[in-house]
Design a protein around this motif. Structure first.
Motif, PDB file in Angstrom:
ATOM      1  N   GLU A  62      -0.215  -2.419 -23.160  1.00  0.00           N
ATOM      2  CA  GLU A  62      -0.249  -3.049 -21.846  1.00  0.00           C
ATOM      3  C   GLU A  62       1.164  -3.449 -21.443  1.00  0.00           C
ATOM      4  N   LEU A  63       1.621  -2.948 -20.311  1.00  0.00           N
ATOM      5  CA  LEU A  63       2.947  -3.264 -19.814  1.00  0.00           C
ATOM      6  C   LEU A  63       2.820  -4.245 -18.647  1.00  0.00           C
ATOM      7  N   PRO A  64       3.794  -5.124 -18.466  1.00  0.00           N
ATOM      8  CA  PRO A  64       3.736  -6.039 -17.324  1.00  0.00           C
ATOM      9  C   PRO A  64       3.848  -5.266 -16.009  1.00  0.00           C
ATOM     10  N   GLU A  65       3.029  -5.654 -15.026  1.00  0.00           N
ATOM     11  CA  GLU A  65       3.023  -4.982 -13.729  1.00  0.00           C
ATOM     12  C   GLU A  65       3.478  -5.940 -12.638  1.00  0.00           C
ATOM     13  N   PHE A  66       4.236  -5.399 -11.692  1.00  0.00           N
ATOM     14  CA  PHE A  66       4.763  -6.175 -10.579  1.00  0.00           C
ATOM     15  C   PHE A  66       4.620  -5.369  -9.302  1.00  0.00           C
ATOM     16  N   ASP A  67       4.619  -6.064  -8.171  1.00  0.00           N
ATOM     17  CA  ASP A  67       4.634  -5.397  -6.871  1.00  0.00           C
ATOM     18  C   ASP A  67       6.066  -4.989  -6.554  1.00  0.00           C
ATOM     19  N   ALA A  68       6.188  -3.918  -5.768  1.00  0.00           N
ATOM     20  CA  ALA A  68       7.516  -3.419  -5.402  1.00  0.00           C
ATOM     21  C   ALA A  68       7.428  -2.712  -4.059  1.00  0.00           C
ATOM     22  N   VAL A  69       8.584  -2.481  -3.460  1.00  0.00           N
ATOM     23  CA  VAL A  69       8.686  -1.769  -2.186  1.00  0.00           C
ATOM     24  C   VAL A  69       9.631  -0.587  -2.397  1.00  0.00           C
ATOM     25  N   ILE A  70       9.227   0.597  -1.922  1.00  0.00           N
ATOM     26  CA  ILE A  70      10.077   1.781  -2.024  1.00  0.00           C
ATOM     27  C   ILE A  70      11.245   1.605  -1.055  1.00  0.00           C
ATOM     28  N   GLU A  71      12.466   1.645  -1.577  1.00  0.00           N
ATOM     29  CA  GLU A  71      13.656   1.500  -0.738  1.00  0.00           C
ATOM     30  C   GLU A  71      14.156   2.854  -0.241  1.00  0.00           C
ATOM     31  N   ARG A  72      14.309   3.829  -1.173  1.00  0.00           N
ATOM     32  CA  ARG A  72      14.755   5.154  -0.760  1.00  0.00           C
ATOM     33  C   ARG A  72      14.363   6.183  -1.801  1.00  0.00           C
ATOM     34  N   VAL A  73      14.380   7.447  -1.377  1.00  0.00           N
ATOM     35  CA  VAL A  73      14.051   8.569  -2.255  1.00  0.00           C
ATOM     36  C   VAL A  73      15.357   9.102  -2.823  1.00  0.00           C
ATOM     37  N   GLY A 105      11.949  13.538  -7.946  1.00  0.00           N
ATOM     38  CA  GLY A 105      10.802  12.701  -8.309  1.00  0.00           C
ATOM     39  C   GLY A 105      11.168  11.266  -8.619  1.00  0.00           C
ATOM     40  N   ARG A 106      12.368  10.845  -8.255  1.00  0.00           N
ATOM     41  CA  ARG A 106      12.809   9.471  -8.518  1.00  0.00           C
ATOM     42  C   ARG A 106      12.938   8.698  -7.214  1.00  0.00           C
ATOM     43  N   PHE A 107      12.745   7.395  -7.327  1.00  0.00           N
ATOM     44  CA  PHE A 107      12.814   6.514  -6.172  1.00  0.00           C
ATOM     45  C   PHE A 107      13.604   5.270  -6.546  1.00  0.00           C
ATOM     46  N   GLU A 108      14.196   4.639  -5.554  1.00  0.00           N
ATOM     47  CA  GLU A 108      14.798   3.325  -5.759  1.00  0.00           C
ATOM     48  C   GLU A 108      13.813   2.309  -5.199  1.00  0.00           C
ATOM     49  N   VAL A 109      13.387   1.364  -6.036  1.00  0.00           N
ATOM     50  CA  VAL A 109      12.398   0.382  -5.618  1.00  0.00           C
ATOM     51  C   VAL A 109      12.965  -1.028  -5.763  1.00  0.00           C
ATOM     52  N   LYS A 110      12.494  -1.906  -4.894  1.00  0.00           N
ATOM     53  CA  LYS A 110      12.833  -3.324  -4.981  1.00  0.00           C
ATOM     54  C   LYS A 110      11.645  -4.021  -5.618  1.00  0.00           C
ATOM     55  N   GLY A 135       9.366   2.230   2.313  1.00  0.00           N
ATOM     56  CA  GLY A 135       8.618   1.185   2.997  1.00  0.00           C
ATOM     57  C   GLY A 135       7.235   0.955   2.411  1.00  0.00           C
ATOM     58  N   ASP A 136       6.741   1.875   1.590  1.00  0.00           N
ATOM     59  CA  ASP A 136       5.424   1.716   0.975  1.00  0.00           C
ATOM     60  C   ASP A 136       5.443   0.604  -0.065  1.00  0.00           C
ATOM     61  N   MET A 137       4.345  -0.137  -0.138  1.00  0.00           N
ATOM     62  CA  MET A 137       4.156  -1.167  -1.154  1.00  0.00           C
ATOM     63  C   MET A 137       3.461  -0.521  -2.346  1.00  0.00           C
ATOM     64  N   VAL A 138       4.028  -0.685  -3.541  1.00  0.00           N
ATOM     65  CA  VAL A 138       3.486  -0.055  -4.741  1.00  0.00           C
ATOM     66  C   VAL A 138       3.402  -1.078  -5.866  1.00  0.00           C
ATOM     67  N   LYS A 139       2.687  -0.694  -6.928  1.00  0.00           N
ATOM     68  CA  LYS A 139       2.627  -1.490  -8.147  1.00  0.00           C
ATOM     69  C   LYS A 139       3.384  -0.714  -9.212  1.00  0.00           C
ATOM     70  N   VAL A 140       4.289  -1.386  -9.929  1.00  0.00           N
ATOM     71  CA  VAL A 140       5.074  -0.722 -10.964  1.00  0.00           C
ATOM     72  C   VAL A 140       4.857  -1.404 -12.304  1.00  0.00           C
ATOM     73  N   SER A 141       4.945  -0.625 -13.375  1.00  0.00           N
ATOM     74  CA  SER A 141       4.906  -1.195 -14.716  1.00  0.00           C
ATOM     75  C   SER A 141       6.304  -1.067 -15.305  1.00  0.00           C
ATOM     76  N   ILE A 142       6.738  -2.135 -15.950  1.00  0.00           N
ATOM     77  CA  ILE A 142       8.101  -2.200 -16.458  1.00  0.00           C
ATOM     78  C   ILE A 142       8.070  -2.221 -17.973  1.00  0.00           C
ATOM     79  N   PRO A 143       8.652  -1.197 -18.630  1.00  0.00           N
ATOM     80  CA  PRO A 143       8.756  -1.244 -20.084  1.00  0.00           C
ATOM     81  C   PRO A 143       9.724  -2.343 -20.511  1.00  0.00           C
ATOM     82  N   LEU A 144       9.558  -2.834 -21.720  1.00  0.00           N
ATOM     83  CA  LEU A 144      10.341  -3.986 -22.161  1.00  0.00           C
ATOM     84  C   LEU A 144      11.835  -3.693 -22.254  1.00  0.00           C
ATOM     85  N   ALA A 145      12.218  -2.483 -22.656  1.00  0.00           N
ATOM     86  CA  ALA A 145      13.639  -2.181 -22.827  1.00  0.00           C
ATOM     87  C   ALA A 145      14.044  -0.973 -22.005  1.00  0.00           C
ATOM     88  N   GLY A 146      13.552  -0.880 -20.775  1.00  0.00           N
ATOM     89  CA  GLY A 146      13.848   0.308 -19.992  1.00  0.00           C
ATOM     90  C   GLY A 146      14.442  -0.007 -18.638  1.00  0.00           C
TER      91      GLY A 146
END
Length: 83
Positions: free
Chosen positions: A5-16, A20-25, A54-65
């Motif tokens: 189980e990884l911690p999940e947070f809300d994020a906003v897509i800033e740019r492409v 297949g990679r995105f910059e998210v806040k 501009g899309d609102m997404v949910k992201v999971s953050i690995p502990l050392a990534g």
């Protein structure tokens, strides 16, 4: 085998970024924000779920990534305008 189980947070897509990679806040619990590079999860790619800036997404953050994984795109409120 149970997945970790990884911690999940809300994020906003800033740019492409391409490839297949995105910059998210990422919006943390304390109200702080941080910019991270993100990739889409395999299930989102499998079902051709599109994300745009501009899309609102949910992201999971690995502990050392540095790279986070986009696991869910929140639905856009598509209210029809009535005449």
């Amino acid at each position: 085998m149970k997945k970790e189980e990884l911690p999940e947070f809300d994020a906003v897509i800033e740019r492409v970024l391409g490839g297949g990679r995105f910059e998210v806040k990422v919006i943390l619990a304390e109200g702080k924000e941080m910019l991270r590079t993100a990739i889409m999860s395999g299930r989102m790619r499998k079902f051709y779920i599109k994300v745009v800036p501009g899309d609102m997404v949910k992201v999971s953050i690995p502990l050392a990534g540095e790279i986070v994984r986009i696991t869910y795109r929140y639905p856009v409120n598509k209210a029809k305008v009535r005449d």
